[in-house]
Write a protein that holds these residues in place. Structure first.
Motif, PDB file in Angstrom:
ATOM      1  N   PRO A 163      35.783  19.752  63.408  1.00 36.97           N
ATOM      2  CA  PRO A 163      34.895  19.154  62.396  1.00 36.97           C
ATOM      3  C   PRO A 163      33.621  19.959  62.129  1.00 36.97           C
ATOM      4  O   PRO A 163      32.941  19.714  61.128  1.00 36.97           O
ATOM      5  CB  PRO A 163      34.543  17.790  63.019  1.00 36.97           C
ATOM      6  N   LYS A 175      35.833  22.351  55.762  1.00 31.31           N
ATOM      7  CA  LYS A 175      35.199  21.377  54.869  1.00 31.31           C
ATOM      8  C   LYS A 175      36.247  20.558  54.134  1.00 31.31           C
ATOM      9  O   LYS A 175      36.056  19.362  53.880  1.00 31.31           O
ATOM     10  CB  LYS A 175      34.297  22.082  53.864  1.00 31.31           C
ATOM     11  N   LYS A 219      37.086  17.497  56.018  1.00 32.80           N
ATOM     12  CA  LYS A 219      36.058  16.462  55.920  1.00 32.80           C
ATOM     13  C   LYS A 219      36.224  15.671  54.637  1.00 32.80           C
ATOM     14  O   LYS A 219      36.128  14.429  54.627  1.00 32.80           O
ATOM     15  CB  LYS A 219      34.671  17.094  55.974  1.00 32.80           C
ATOM     16  N   SER A 237      37.109  11.690  55.775  1.00 33.57           N
ATOM     17  CA  SER A 237      35.919  10.892  56.083  1.00 33.57           C
ATOM     18  C   SER A 237      35.846   9.557  55.359  1.00 33.57           C
ATOM     19  O   SER A 237      35.047   8.691  55.739  1.00 33.57           O
ATOM     20  CB  SER A 237      34.659  11.703  55.778  1.00 33.57           C
ATOM     21  N   TYR A 288      35.377  12.680  62.137  1.00 35.98           N
ATOM     22  CA  TYR A 288      34.978  12.774  60.738  1.00 35.98           C
ATOM     23  C   TYR A 288      34.385  11.476  60.221  1.00 35.98           C
ATOM     24  O   TYR A 288      33.482  11.480  59.389  1.00 35.98           O
ATOM     25  CB  TYR A 288      36.177  13.183  59.880  1.00 35.98           C
ATOM     26  N   LYS A 289      34.896  10.329  60.695  1.00 34.73           N
ATOM     27  CA  LYS A 289      34.404   9.034  60.234  1.00 34.73           C
ATOM     28  C   LYS A 289      33.507   8.342  61.254  1.00 34.73           C
ATOM     29  O   LYS A 289      32.492   7.732  60.901  1.00 34.73           O
ATOM     30  CB  LYS A 289      35.567   8.103  59.890  1.00 34.73           C
TER      31      LYS A 289
END
Length: 306
Positions: A168, A174, A177, A181, A257-258
């Motif tokens: 991440p 990117k 992400k 996300s 990511y989240k």
């Protein structure tokens, strides 16, 4: 009587001279020696000054230790064309350089820039090649790299997991992400990664979710039969336990990511132990505080995990 090491050294030096298309006089001159001095050392199979050899290794981007000791030394050099990789890593090129960039970044972060440079030279990788994440190689390169790190840089389980968990934080990722996300649940994030994202950087394996409950999921990773055949290896020779650990780190970091937190992950099946696929158990419990029962959603391949 010549020692084995000296015999290996001079045989490898001859490979370099031949690759450069030079005769003894020209090669001696390129190393900074008079022809007579070079011929005498060659006849006696004595070693040459280390500063000279180190300069040669830097100039031609190979690892000095391989010149001195490797009986299988292969020089990635062709005066008529630019070869990004030695032949071993060009067969069945179904991997991208993204995982290798990740490994190099981790090595530089933990052991400094010199360690990264040495690894690049060990595998004769050019800067142009490793700077482009969409360049292709094969499974053998990343497998050889992680085995080398275990044997020569004292990398342990935590290091290989750490390599995967850096996913991440890499600017090259990117796109992950953006994809991961905004999902509402842990299983949605995992399914997006497994079914949509892995194909972006790995064509060597098929990824699927073999089963799940409200708290756990099993990710199944199976070698692609045609890739195994192209590489002329068996399933048991495909990858390594070190490579599995980096993959486990990838799966672990997907939740970051989240949720800003890694998932616990455990390997429960292995092709290196005779199974048909590698399987990894992920603990999703900490990310399912709403009490949503995933195994009531009607998804296929349900497996209740104990």
């Amino acid at each position: 009587m010549f020692s084995d090491e000296n015999f290996i050294f001079w045989r490898n030096l001859e490979k370099i001279k031949d690759a450069l298309l030079l005769n003894d006089v020209e090669f001696a001159s390129s190393l900074g020696f008079q022809s007579k001095t070079y011929q005498s050392a060659k006849k006696k199979k004595s070693t040459l000054p280390m500063d000279c050899l180190f300069e040669l290794a830097e100039k031609m981007n190979f690892h000095l230790e391989d010149l001195l000791l490797s009986p299988d030394f292969e020089l990635n050099y062709n005066p008529h064309s630019k070869r990004p990789l030695i032949d071993r890593y060009t067969l069945a090129p179904h991997s991208q350089t993204r995982p290798i960039i990740n490994i190099l970044n981790y090595l530089e972060l933990t052991q400094g820039p010199r360690a990264k440079i040495n690894l690049v030279r060990k595998f004769q990788l050019s800067e142009d090649f490793i700077q482009n994440e969409k360049n292709h190689t094969n499974m053998l390169l990343i497998t050889d790299i992680v085995k080398y790190l275990a044997a020569n840089h004292n990398f342990k389980k935590a290091d290989f997991l750490g390599i995967g968990r850096r996913m991440p934080f890499l600017t090259t990722n990117k796109i992950l992400k953006d994809k991961l996300s905004n999902h509402k649940s842990a299983i949605d994030i995992l399914e997006c990664f497994v079914y949509d994202c892995t194909k972006l950087f790995d064509s060597n394996c098929t990824y699927s979710i073999a089963g799940y409950t409200s708290d756990y999921a099993i990710v199944d990773v199976k070698p692609v039969k045609s890739v195994v055949e192209e590489l002329k290896i068996s399933n048991a020779e495909f990858g390594s336990e070190e490579l599995c650990l980096t993959r486990m780190g990838n799966f672990s970091s997907v939740m970051y990511y989240k949720y800003g937190k890694n998932a616990q992950v455990k390997k429960i099946n292995s092709i290196h132990a005779g199974q048909k696929s590698n399987q990894y158990l992920l603990n999703l419990g900490p990310f399912n505080k709403t009490g949503h029962i995933l195994n009531e959603s009607g998804r296929s391949n349900l497996m209740i995990l104990q």
